[in-house]
Design an enzyme around this catalytic site. Sequence first.
Site, short mmCIF file in Angstrom:
data_model
loop_
_atom_site.label_atom_id
_atom_site.label_comp_id
_atom_site.label_asym_id
_atom_site.label_seq_id
_atom_site.Cartn_x
_atom_site.Cartn_y
_atom_site.Cartn_z
N LYS A 52 0.85 -0.76 -0.41
CA LYS A 52 0.12 -0.26 -0.25
C LYS A 52 0.80 0.89 0.28
CE LYS A 52 -3.55 -2.39 2.04
NZ LYS A 52 -4.89 -2.84 3.62
N GLN A 96 -5.30 -2.06 9.58
CA GLN A 96 -5.48 -3.22 8.82
C GLN A 96 -5.30 -4.15 9.19
OE1 GLN A 96 -3.48 -3.59 6.12
NE2 GLN A 96 -3.89 -5.83 5.50
N ASP A 119 -11.37 2.41 3.95
CA ASP A 119 -11.63 0.59 3.95
C ASP A 119 -13.23 0.47 3.50
OD1 ASP A 119 -10.00 -1.75 3.36
OD2 ASP A 119 -9.39 -0.97 5.70
N1 GUN Z 1 -6.74 -7.55 5.72
C1 GUN Z 1 -7.00 -7.93 5.06
N2 GUN Z 1 -7.69 -7.31 3.98
C2 GUN Z 1 -7.62 -6.14 4.18
C3 GUN Z 1 -8.51 -5.09 3.59
O1 GUN Z 1 -8.71 -4.97 2.64
N3 GUN Z 1 -8.09 -4.02 4.28
C4 GUN Z 1 -7.56 -3.50 6.11
N4 GUN Z 1 -7.76 -2.89 6.59
N5 GUN Z 1 -7.35 -4.87 6.27
C5 GUN Z 1 -7.41 -6.47 5.67
#
Ligand code: GUN
Length: 285
Positions: A52, A96, A119
Amino acid sequence: MTEILDGKLLSFKIRENIKKDVEVLKNRGISPCLAVIVVGYNKASLKYVSFKEKACKELGIESMIFKLPENTEEINLIKLIEELNNNQRINGILIQLPLPSHLDQNAILEKISPFKDVDGFTPYCLGRLLTDNPLFIPCTPKGVLKMFDEYKIALEGKHAVVVGRSIIVGKPLSLLLLRKNATVSICHSRTRNLTEITKKADILCVAIGKERFISADMIKEGAVVIDIGINVTDTGRVVGDIDFDEVKKKASYITPVPGGVGPMTIAMLMENTVIAAKLQKELSG
Ligand code: GUN
């Protein structure tokens, strides 16, 4: 002929457009900025966060990465979220997942300002999706829908089967498919006679996190098969939830792992961050 849905290529095209968008915003004095919080030392999480960060850099989006120790107390994490909510420089906040088990995921996610919730996991954003008035759409399901759009895969009236019921993928994806007038079945680890249901799917989306869980005998001839799993085998290979080589022989369209849904998730996070920057500009007048 089976067509491979190339998420890598599509995400590249989308990212090029976002890059241009970011340049235009910067010329107007708006510099999109994403804050990412990761708690603990989960290897996969740290890897996703580095992807990211890299994507932000490539697109000219600022990023701030907060790596907190495994034993972080809830009160301190909430304090950080509140600071980020109030920090005008930050447009998007992402925590995350998964969080270490001593932390209450719901209590934490609901502290994120819905207007910075790139998100789309806050109760407000999920509620807006449920009430057919989405604000931020969770990145992975949004990416899947973009693939259907790009490859002109019609959803209306189709039987879509979603395997998995997480808030990250299964639940929001089911709502998005419903909004496109598909008939949606949601299956999960306790579903009985799973094969009976998956065999009826015109569109099969799988996010269950089990290596090569879906075999060729579980799908209908000509189905569209979307693999949202990312699993690492004992030999270190990245594979999905679908037995790609066998299922490919029966499917009309299929996503590979890697190079399918994964890159789309990151592209959608970048898109949501730019949307957040524009939204906050509007809100601040
Ligand atoms: N863990 C696995 N996929 C994601 C996601 O798309 N966003 C976040 N914040 N955590 C994750």
